[in-house]
Design a protein around this motif. Structure first.
Motif, PDB file in Angstrom:
ATOM      1  N   LEU A  44       0.824  -1.206   0.000  1.00  0.00           N
ATOM      2  CA  LEU A  44       0.000   0.000   0.000  1.00  0.00           C
ATOM      3  C   LEU A  44       0.861   1.260   0.000  1.00  0.00           C
ATOM      4  O   LEU A  44       0.506   2.267  -0.632  1.00  0.00           O
ATOM      5  CB  LEU A  44      -0.926  -0.002   1.213  1.00  0.00           C
ATOM      6  N   GLN A  47       2.051   1.844  -3.464  1.00  0.00           N
ATOM      7  CA  GLN A  47       0.972   2.403  -4.276  1.00  0.00           C
ATOM      8  C   GLN A  47       0.869   3.913  -4.079  1.00  0.00           C
ATOM      9  O   GLN A  47       0.689   4.665  -5.044  1.00  0.00           O
ATOM     10  CB  GLN A  47      -0.360   1.745  -3.904  1.00  0.00           C
ATOM     11  N   HIS A  48       1.006   4.381  -2.835  1.00  0.00           N
ATOM     12  CA  HIS A  48       0.967   5.819  -2.585  1.00  0.00           C
ATOM     13  C   HIS A  48       2.165   6.517  -3.226  1.00  0.00           C
ATOM     14  O   HIS A  48       2.042   7.660  -3.695  1.00  0.00           O
ATOM     15  CB  HIS A  48       0.934   6.095  -1.079  1.00  0.00           C
ATOM     16  N   PHE A  50       3.533   5.564  -6.024  1.00  0.00           N
ATOM     17  CA  PHE A  50       3.140   5.641  -7.431  1.00  0.00           C
ATOM     18  C   PHE A  50       2.174   6.793  -7.646  1.00  0.00           C
ATOM     19  O   PHE A  50       2.261   7.523  -8.645  1.00  0.00           O
ATOM     20  CB  PHE A  50       2.482   4.331  -7.872  1.00  0.00           C
ATOM     21  N   ALA A  51       1.224   6.948  -6.725  1.00  0.00           N
ATOM     22  CA  ALA A  51       0.192   7.976  -6.889  1.00  0.00           C
ATOM     23  C   ALA A  51       0.790   9.376  -6.901  1.00  0.00           C
ATOM     24  O   ALA A  51       0.343  10.250  -7.648  1.00  0.00           O
ATOM     25  CB  ALA A  51      -0.845   7.852  -5.778  1.00  0.00           C
ATOM     26  N   ILE A 192      -7.689  -0.079 -14.123  1.00  0.00           N
ATOM     27  CA  ILE A 192      -7.752   0.368 -12.728  1.00  0.00           C
ATOM     28  C   ILE A 192      -9.184   0.300 -12.217  1.00  0.00           C
ATOM     29  O   ILE A 192      -9.447  -0.154 -11.091  1.00  0.00           O
ATOM     30  CB  ILE A 192      -7.194   1.800 -12.589  1.00  0.00           C
ATOM     31  N   LEU A 206      -5.112  -2.226  -3.749  1.00  0.00           N
ATOM     32  CA  LEU A 206      -3.944  -1.914  -4.582  1.00  0.00           C
ATOM     33  C   LEU A 206      -4.344  -1.604  -6.021  1.00  0.00           C
ATOM     34  O   LEU A 206      -3.605  -1.870  -6.949  1.00  0.00           O
ATOM     35  CB  LEU A 206      -2.962  -3.094  -4.554  1.00  0.00           C
ATOM     36  N   LEU A 208      -4.529   1.031  -7.963  1.00  0.00           N
ATOM     37  CA  LEU A 208      -3.639   1.825  -8.816  1.00  0.00           C
ATOM     38  C   LEU A 208      -2.385   1.050  -9.186  1.00  0.00           C
ATOM     39  O   LEU A 208      -1.954   1.037 -10.350  1.00  0.00           O
ATOM     40  CB  LEU A 208      -3.253   3.129  -8.117  1.00  0.00           C
ATOM     41  N   LEU A 209      -1.785   0.409  -8.202  1.00  0.00           N
ATOM     42  CA  LEU A 209      -0.553  -0.333  -8.443  1.00  0.00           C
ATOM     43  C   LEU A 209      -0.800  -1.500  -9.388  1.00  0.00           C
ATOM     44  O   LEU A 209      -0.077  -1.673 -10.391  1.00  0.00           O
ATOM     45  CB  LEU A 209       0.010  -0.839  -7.103  1.00  0.00           C
ATOM     46  N   ASN A 319      -3.045  11.455  -3.272  1.00  0.00           N
ATOM     47  CA  ASN A 319      -3.031  10.399  -2.259  1.00  0.00           C
ATOM     48  C   ASN A 319      -4.319  10.378  -1.439  1.00  0.00           C
ATOM     49  O   ASN A 319      -4.735   9.321  -0.962  1.00  0.00           O
ATOM     50  CB  ASN A 319      -1.813  10.566  -1.352  1.00  0.00           C
ATOM     51  N   VAL A 322      -6.512   8.309  -3.458  1.00  0.00           N
ATOM     52  CA  VAL A 322      -6.227   6.884  -3.245  1.00  0.00           C
ATOM     53  C   VAL A 322      -6.915   6.399  -1.979  1.00  0.00           C
ATOM     54  O   VAL A 322      -7.525   5.322  -1.958  1.00  0.00           O
ATOM     55  CB  VAL A 322      -4.706   6.629  -3.166  1.00  0.00           C
ATOM     56  N   THR A 326      -9.557   3.265  -1.532  1.00  0.00           N
ATOM     57  CA  THR A 326      -9.051   2.067  -0.842  1.00  0.00           C
ATOM     58  C   THR A 326      -9.638   1.919   0.556  1.00  0.00           C
ATOM     59  O   THR A 326      -9.651   0.813   1.101  1.00  0.00           O
ATOM     60  CB  THR A 326      -7.522   2.111  -0.710  1.00  0.00           C
TER      61      THR A 326
END
Length: 439
Positions: A44, A47-48, A50-51, A192, A206, A208-209, A319, A322, A326
């Motif tokens: 997680l 993923q943040h 990446f965001a 996504i 997850l 987005l990832l 974020n 996100v 999530t």
């Protein structure tokens, strides 16, 4: 909006009482002071990272800053923010777009390569950070009442909404250069969205990832293997070193630059107030009493970042978007994200790998994230039961949203408020004029 009392969260200490998450990820959100097992937290956190990556890299590139240093500073500042706020405000600090206009104006940056007048801009950003931190100390001393009277939910909801909508044209233009990129962006949106709707548990968290990985693999097959579109170039990855420290730059303080850049502090206050209200609405936790800490932490982080050559930083709506999808609000995830960003900033090799992600895929992910930000603004209105039968509320919301979305910008002296800044100021003024009572 009714907020339940949580004795573990509001315990009178600097940090809340931490406890492991014991619910069902498909049914129950993860609270601010809850934590997940290390493996899930790592995924997680990535993923943040990446965001925030696209915007945190784009902003310094537009100003002629070192993108790798910006990534490193964003990680350090996020961990700093966690400590200063006592782990009570789930947020990631990334490069702020509010500085772009003033920095370009001060440095006469041509838009390509390294900014030779970077040191002058850094001095102005440091002063801006100090002013922002002082506002935070004032809020810690006097409370948030005066800020909330200036910016009630009708205003903060509109501000959050326009942050997402204002970024939409840039995102769409970025993936519309050719039809191949447009289709790949659309595919990314579809993947996504599919992960968000059709998966369960950790996979959904997850989205987005997983969605980006799937779209990256498809993009590689279509371009590098089948020969369509622009192939992914891995030469930068091969040439990059595994470990390396970005170049450090020393600020220079000039009054002319300070006058233009320092007022950005007030845009950051308005922007982040909207972010924090969105967080409070999502988490149903009383984070407003810790808003002064958050302002102070963001101001101090901005000063710290600019002191070494980095950009000004702000809490990231990406974020928050996100978190909205999530339902994982644990601040420990942001510590993980910050540490991952620090590793990326210290490793040109990893940074080069991330930079191989095609812009079309990042654009597709941005469509999802910015859309979620806009919806978070609407959710603030819904949660606070804003009465849109009142013409005053209709006018505040309507004018603010259109100004922010259309990037309508006013100048005060030599200072360009920008679309978000102008819309924010307009919302505050209109609310003060038309809403004498609480909306």
């Amino acid at each position: 909006m009714n907020l339940t009392n949580n004795p573990d969260f509001e315990n009178g200490r600097w940090f809340p009482n931490w406890r492991p998450y014991t619910g069902d990820l498909d049914l129950n959100p993860v609270g601010i002071n809850e934590y997940l097992p290390p493996a899930k937290s790592l995924l997680l956190g990535i993923q943040h990272t990446f965001a925030m990556f696209g915007a945190t890299v784009l902003a310094p590139l537009l100003m002629g800053f070192d993108a790798n240093l910006a990534i490193l500073m964003s990680g350090i500042c996020t961990v700093m923010f966690f400590v200063i706020t006592g782990g009570r405000m789930p947020s990631y600090l990334g490069s702020s777009f509010a500085f772009i206009g003033p920095v370009i104006a001060v440095t006469a940056y041509a838009g390509v390569g390294f900014n030779s007048n970077l040191d002058v801009a850094l001095g102005g950003i440091m002063v801006c950070g100090i002013i922002y931190a002082l506002v935070g100390l004032l809020v810690m001393k006097t409370g948030t009442g005066w800020i909330e009277s200036l910016m009630p939910p009708i205003v903060t909801g509109a501000i959050v909404m326009i942050i997402g909508l204002n970024l939409a044209p840039v995102t769409i233009q970025g993936v519309s250069a050719n039809q191949f990129d447009a289709w790949m962006a659309a595919l990314t949106v579809l993947l996504i969205s599919g992960v968000a709707v059709f998966t369960r548990g950790m996979l959904r968290r997850l989205l987005l990832l997983i969605g980006l990985i799937l779209s990256y693999v498809i993009y590689y097959l279509v371009t590098n293997i089948m020969g369509y579109g622009t192939p992914i170039d891995f030469s930068g990855v091969q040439a990059a070193a595994w470990i390396g420290l970005p170049d450090i730059h020393t600020p220079r303080f000039e009054l002319s630059a300070i006058v233009l850049i320092a007022p950005v502090a007030f845009i950051l206050v308005a922007e982040n107030l909207g972010h924090f209200k969105a967080v409070e609405g999502m988490t149903k936790a009383r984070v407003t009493p810790y808003m002064g800490r958050a302002f102070f932490a963001d101001g101090l982080a901005t000063t710290f970042s600019a002191g070494f050559g980095g950009t000004g930083v702000t809490t990231y709506a990406e974020n928050i978007g996100v978190m909205a999808v999530t339902k994982v609000y644990s601040t420990t995830i942001f510590v993980v994200a910050g540490l991952v960003a620090i590793l990326l900033g210290l490793s040109p090799k990893f940074g080069a790998i991330i930079q191989t992600i095609p812009p079309a895929l990042l654009g597709g992910a941005s469509i999802i994230v910015f859309g979620l930000i806009a919806i978070a603004g609407a959710k603030i209105w819904l949660d606070n039961r804003i009465d849109f039968t009142k013409n005053s509320n209709l006018i505040v919301a309507a004018v603010t949203v259109i100004m922010g979305t259309g990037n309508f910008s006013l100048h005060i002296g030599g200072f360009d408020l920008g679309g978000i800044g102008t819309a924010t100021l307009t919302a505050i003024v209109l609310n003060a004029l038309f809403n004498r009572q609480k909306a």
